[in-house]
Design an enzyme around this catalytic site. Structure first.
Site, PDB file in Angstrom:
ATOM      1  N   ASP A 441       0.797  -1.224   0.000  1.00 54.32           N
ATOM      2  CA  ASP A 441       0.000   0.000   0.000  1.00 54.32           C
ATOM      3  C   ASP A 441       0.828   1.271   0.000  1.00 54.32           C
ATOM      4  O   ASP A 441       0.331   2.338  -0.361  1.00 54.32           O
ATOM      5  CB  ASP A 441      -0.960  -0.007   1.191  1.00 54.32           C
ATOM      6  CG  ASP A 441      -2.099  -0.997   0.991  1.00 54.32           C
ATOM      7  OD1 ASP A 441      -2.509  -1.200  -0.169  1.00 54.32           O
ATOM      8  OD2 ASP A 441      -2.571  -1.574   1.989  1.00 54.32           O
ATOM      9  N   TYR A 526     -10.153  -1.037   1.542  1.00 57.40           N
ATOM     10  CA  TYR A 526      -9.953  -1.155   2.988  1.00 57.40           C
ATOM     11  C   TYR A 526      -9.682   0.194   3.624  1.00 57.40           C
ATOM     12  O   TYR A 526      -9.090   1.087   3.021  1.00 57.40           O
ATOM     13  CB  TYR A 526      -8.795  -2.105   3.302  1.00 57.40           C
ATOM     14  CG  TYR A 526      -9.262  -3.495   3.638  1.00 57.40           C
ATOM     15  CD1 TYR A 526      -9.918  -3.755   4.837  1.00 57.40           C
ATOM     16  CD2 TYR A 526      -9.087  -4.549   2.755  1.00 57.40           C
ATOM     17  CE1 TYR A 526     -10.374  -5.026   5.160  1.00 57.40           C
ATOM     18  CE2 TYR A 526      -9.545  -5.830   3.059  1.00 57.40           C
ATOM     19  CZ  TYR A 526     -10.179  -6.060   4.261  1.00 57.40           C
ATOM     20  OH  TYR A 526     -10.637  -7.316   4.573  1.00 57.40           O
ATOM     21  N   GLU A 696      19.868   2.922   5.777  1.00 53.07           N
ATOM     22  CA  GLU A 696      18.766   1.963   5.892  1.00 53.07           C
ATOM     23  C   GLU A 696      17.568   2.652   6.551  1.00 53.07           C
ATOM     24  O   GLU A 696      17.101   2.254   7.609  1.00 53.07           O
ATOM     25  CB  GLU A 696      19.198   0.750   6.719  1.00 53.07           C
ATOM     26  CG  GLU A 696      20.307  -0.064   6.065  1.00 53.07           C
ATOM     27  CD  GLU A 696      20.833  -1.189   6.947  1.00 53.07           C
ATOM     28  OE1 GLU A 696      21.590  -2.020   6.423  1.00 53.07           O
ATOM     29  OE2 GLU A 696      20.485  -1.237   8.156  1.00 53.07           O
ATOM     30  N   LEU A 729      20.238   1.164  18.148  1.00 55.34           N
ATOM     31  CA  LEU A 729      19.482   0.041  17.604  1.00 55.34           C
ATOM     32  C   LEU A 729      18.104   0.480  17.110  1.00 55.34           C
ATOM     33  O   LEU A 729      17.528   1.446  17.603  1.00 55.34           O
ATOM     34  CB  LEU A 729      19.311  -1.052  18.667  1.00 55.34           C
ATOM     35  CG  LEU A 729      20.586  -1.624  19.282  1.00 55.34           C
ATOM     36  CD1 LEU A 729      20.244  -2.670  20.330  1.00 55.34           C
ATOM     37  CD2 LEU A 729      21.488  -2.209  18.208  1.00 55.34           C
TER      38      LEU A 729
END
Length: 827
Positions: A441, A526, A696, A729
């Site tokens: 989506d 939806y 990332e 993290l």
């Protein structure tokens, strides 16, 4: 002689009968009040009037003459009557003074620091477009009318600065990072068509741009990976209408249609290998005012639309009722030759259509109404909301949806970034459109299609509603007004409580009041309700509910192997919803480790009876060292306690930590042998913890949908067994559920049982539960009068909530920016 009047007061007297409307005149009825509890009747919201009683106590100077006394008494009574009338006129229709709004508790001002995360303003978007038009040296066509062979600006969004820059600014007194935009352009009018991403800045007056495509993705972005635009859908619709006209007798026989009244729904991905751009489109009976998704006619068409020239697009295949044909003309020939089994489906009438949401009964009495007696207790400034120690910067990515930054509690940052990444819907069916559908989506626009919220239904009536702006497939910014809401929610459940009936008698407790940030995205059929909730215990709750319409297939053959029959010719096709989130936790600083705890049994001899043994549960603690250890496969056992731990202990010697607790009922992930699995490899894991890296930033990409065979972003590559001990993290969390549609999904799916999510809960982060400092706490003993306002704040509620809120009028403008004829993608 002296005349004195003292102690004048005007108080509401409870009415004896319930009113049926707003009080706006003499004798206007009002809701009753009975006992220590007050039930607010919404029908009485507004100005009220009731019987008023004004008491006057007067002191008179005595006189020896009785006649003079009589005159003075009459004069006092006359004056009292005048004061009573004045009191009635001044107070009638007004809310009691106890209902005056109080300003929310003021948090420390951040001097606009949260704006470093803020979404672009419409003015900034316009400046970026103007700069690009004048600086790239190529002709740019408005994306709303651009053909594949044109150049256009696909989107403009904020470029959030690198985390190190932001933290130097927020925490180290460094310079404010330059404000920049991320612009995505489609270059179709050049020898090597491609998608290019530019960083443009500084805002508000751009002076530079730099191409970051190769740096970000390791190479150029092939043109076939671009999302399908509204203009492309419109051109596909034109082609399909032309082809449908080649089978007029068939359409009349099967569907009572000439083709122009059929609704067309896209599927995705678009082929079987990298470079393909061929899409199955499913046809439905379209009835205005209701969802067409439950009325398939059995006809599906495969359109080849990869060529840059629209004139070369073609219809490649046709499916009807279990059979495949080369073209609509072939289908017509087979029908005319009486060699085709046709299922005649009458065109539904609006009042009888399957899935109609039109109310079947007249409105009843209004339900309970949540309101704030003295106004909101949270405060919003720019893109930051503060509430009882919480501070959150909020925003909306037009592709991936809601995003939060710099979440802190009592001045300590807990989460740097909490953002939705992707939503997958993967279907099964024995029809080609259904069996091939894997919607990602984000490529359609989770944030872009977060429309205006309906006051009083999507969010509480008195919530604060915030506009969101975006620039996608246009050179002009658009606004989804009131598309994000913020409110304090009374969960009607104690956060904690205890009734003591031994040793001493007392009651103590605290309401579960929660700050909620909510948006709702409508992605074709939806509707996803995105909730971010902040609790008084220091916990963060993230939750998504699915509602809207199921997407169905035409029922034929062994269709019920793939779902349930929910209509005369309608198969509710099974599918799974998987949702992915990024959680950049900074628990007591950036450097954290991952610790797990779980229970095991050990068999030991009873110390007091050595001939006997006992199974004793003990706590097994472990610190995970590498990313591979912290990648937990979907639906596999996972430690029950898993926490981001800091190096600093709390008062009792345990590492200050936040626990991740997941609530999910996810279906099975796509098999690893699938050639498109790497594009959604985030779905392999219910939780994966990796080192945070600027390169990332997201687990998915808008380019993965149309080329899942060569994914632009493959999340699995993030997990390369690097150390996760005392590092910055990120937790990547997947939640979801398997949905096998059933009769009760008609008219559409309810939210009950269709909610999943996760918690971030303090675990030895504090020395005690931080809600002990809440001003909402309740405590009284058996020796105290619990009904005394000075003892128990709940006893203060009747006068504090003695009036109804001044509700704003209901308005809705969510349809203003929408076309009456949506493209075949349903968007």
């Amino acid at each position: 002689m002296m005349l004195g009047l003292c102690g004048v007061s005007c108080t509401h007297k409870p009415a004896q009968q319930r009113g049926s409307g707003h009080g706006d005149g003499l004798g206007s009825p009002r809701a009753p009040v009975g006992g220590p509890r007050r039930v607010l009747a919404p029908s009485s919201v507004g100005a009220r009037a009731g019987n008023l009683r004004c008491q006057t106590v007067g002191a008179l100077s005595a006189s020896a003459d009785m006649n003079v006394k009589t005159v003075l008494i009459l004069l006092v009574l006359a004056l009292a009557t005048i004061f009573a009338l004045v009191c009635v006129l001044l107070t009638r229709g007004r809310a009691p003074s106890t209902c005056q709004h109080q300003p929310p508790e003021q948090e420390d001002a951040d001097d606009g620091q949260s704006l470093v995360f803020a979404d672009l303003t419409p003015e900034e978007m316009v400046q970026v477009v103007r700069y690009l038009q004048g600086s790239l040296g190529v002709q740019l066509v408005d994306a709303s009318r651009a053909r594949p062979s044109d150049n256009c600006i696909a989107s403009v969004d904020v470029q959030v600065p690198a985390k190190a820059e932001v933290l130097r600014f927020l925490d180290g007194g460094g310079a404010r990072p330059p404000r920049e935009a991320l612009a995505v352009l489609y270059f179709g009018n050049q020898p090597d068509p491609n998608v290019t991403e530019y960083v443009v800045g500084p805002l508000p007056t751009p002076a530079y741009h730099r191409d970051i495509t190769v740096q970000k993705y390791g190479g150029k972005l092939p043109y076939h990976r671009r999302p399908v635009t509204g203009k492309e859908y419109a051109d596909i619709n034109t082609l399909i209408q032309q082809e449908l006209r080649k089978a007029p007798r068939f359409l009349t026989a099967c569907c009572e249609s000439n083709g122009t009244d059929l609704a067309i729904l896209t599927t995705a991905p678009r082929g079987f290998k990298s470079g393909d751009r061929a899409t199955w489109f499913v046809l439905f009976h379209g009835v205005a005012g209701t969802g067409y998704y439950l009325s398939p006619v059995g006809l599906e068409v495969l359109v080849e639309h990869g060529d840059l020239h629209v004139s070369r697009w073609r219809l490649r295949q046709v499916f009807y009722n279990g059979q495949y044909f080369a073209s609509m003309g072939d289908l017509e020939d087979v029908f005319v030759a009486n060699l085709l089994e046709v299922v005649r489906i009458e065109k539904p009438q609006a009042e009888e259509v399957l899935g109609s949401m039109t109310p079947r009964h007249p409105p009843g009495s209004p339900g309970p109404l949540q309101y704030e007696p003295q106004g909101p207790r949270y405060s919003i400034r720019d893109n930051r909301v503060t509430f009882q120690g919480w501070s959150i910067a909020f925003g909306m990515n037009p592709n991936s949806g809601p995003r939060l930054f710099d979440i802190s509690y009592h001045g300590e940052r807990i989460v740097y970034e909490l953002s939705l990444q992707e939503a997958l819907a993967l279907y099964g069916s024995n029809c080609p459109g259904g069996m091939s559908t894997r919607y990602l989506d984000g490529s359609f626009g989770i944030g872009r299609f977060a429309y205006e919220l309906v006051r009083g239904l999507d969010c509480p009536y008195t919530a604060t509603y915030v506009d969101r702006h975006y620039l996608v497939e246009s050179e002009t910014p658009k606004t989804n007004q009131n598309s994000l809401c913020i409110f304090e929610h009374d969960a009607a459940l104690p956060l904690r409580r205890h009734f003591s009936d031994s040793h001493s008698l007392y009651y103590g407790g605290l309401q579960k009041n929660t700050l909620v940030i909510r948006a709702v995205s409508t992605l074709i059929n939806y509707d996803y309700i995105w909730d971010f909730m902040f609790h008084g215990s220091g916990a963060v709750e993230v939750r998504v509910h699915a509602t809207g319409y199921i997407s169905s297939s035409f029922l034929h053959g062994r269709g019920t192997d793939y779902g349930n029959r929910v209509g005369p010719h309608t198969l509710g096709t099974m599918h799974l919803h998987h949702i992915h989130y990024k959680v950049d936790l900074d628990v007591n600083g950036q450097l954290n480790s991952l610790e797990t705890q779980d229970m095991e049994y050990e068999l030991v001899k009873d110390p007091w009876s050595m001939q006997n043994t006992i199974e004793r549960p003990y706590l097994r603690r472990e610190r995970l060292e590498r990313e591979d250890e912290a990648a937990f496969p979907l639906n596999a056992p996972m430690p029950r306690y898993l926490s981001f731990a800091s190096r600093k202990p709390n008062k009792w010697g345990h590492p200050r930590s936040y626990r991740i607790q997941i609530t999910s009922f996810a279906g099975e992930h796509l098999p690893a042998s699938s050639p498109m699995e790497r594009s959604l490899s985030w779905g392999r894991y219910q939780l994966a913890v990796t080192q945070r890296k600027e390169e990332e930033p997201t687990s998915s990409s808008i380019y993965n949908q149309n080329d899942p065979w060569t994914p632009t972003v493959a999340f699995a590559d993030f997990i390369d067994n690097e150390t996760i001990t005392n590092e910055d993290l990120v937790a990547w969390i997947s939640v979801g559920f398997l949905h096998v549609p059933h009769a009760e999904d008609v008219p559409n799916t309810v939210t009950v049982g269709n909610g999943v999510g996760f918690f971030l809960k303090p675990y030895n982060y504090f020395d005690e539960d931080p809600s002990v400092d809440s001003p909402d706490s309740i405590y009284f003993s058996g020796k105290q009068d619990a009904g005394a306002c000075g003892v128990n704040p709940l006893a203060c509620l009747p006068p504090a909530a003695a009036c109804a809120p001044r509700l704003p009028p209901f308005r809705y403008g969510g349809f203003l920016n929408l076309s009456l004829a949506p493209p075949p993608g349903g968007l």
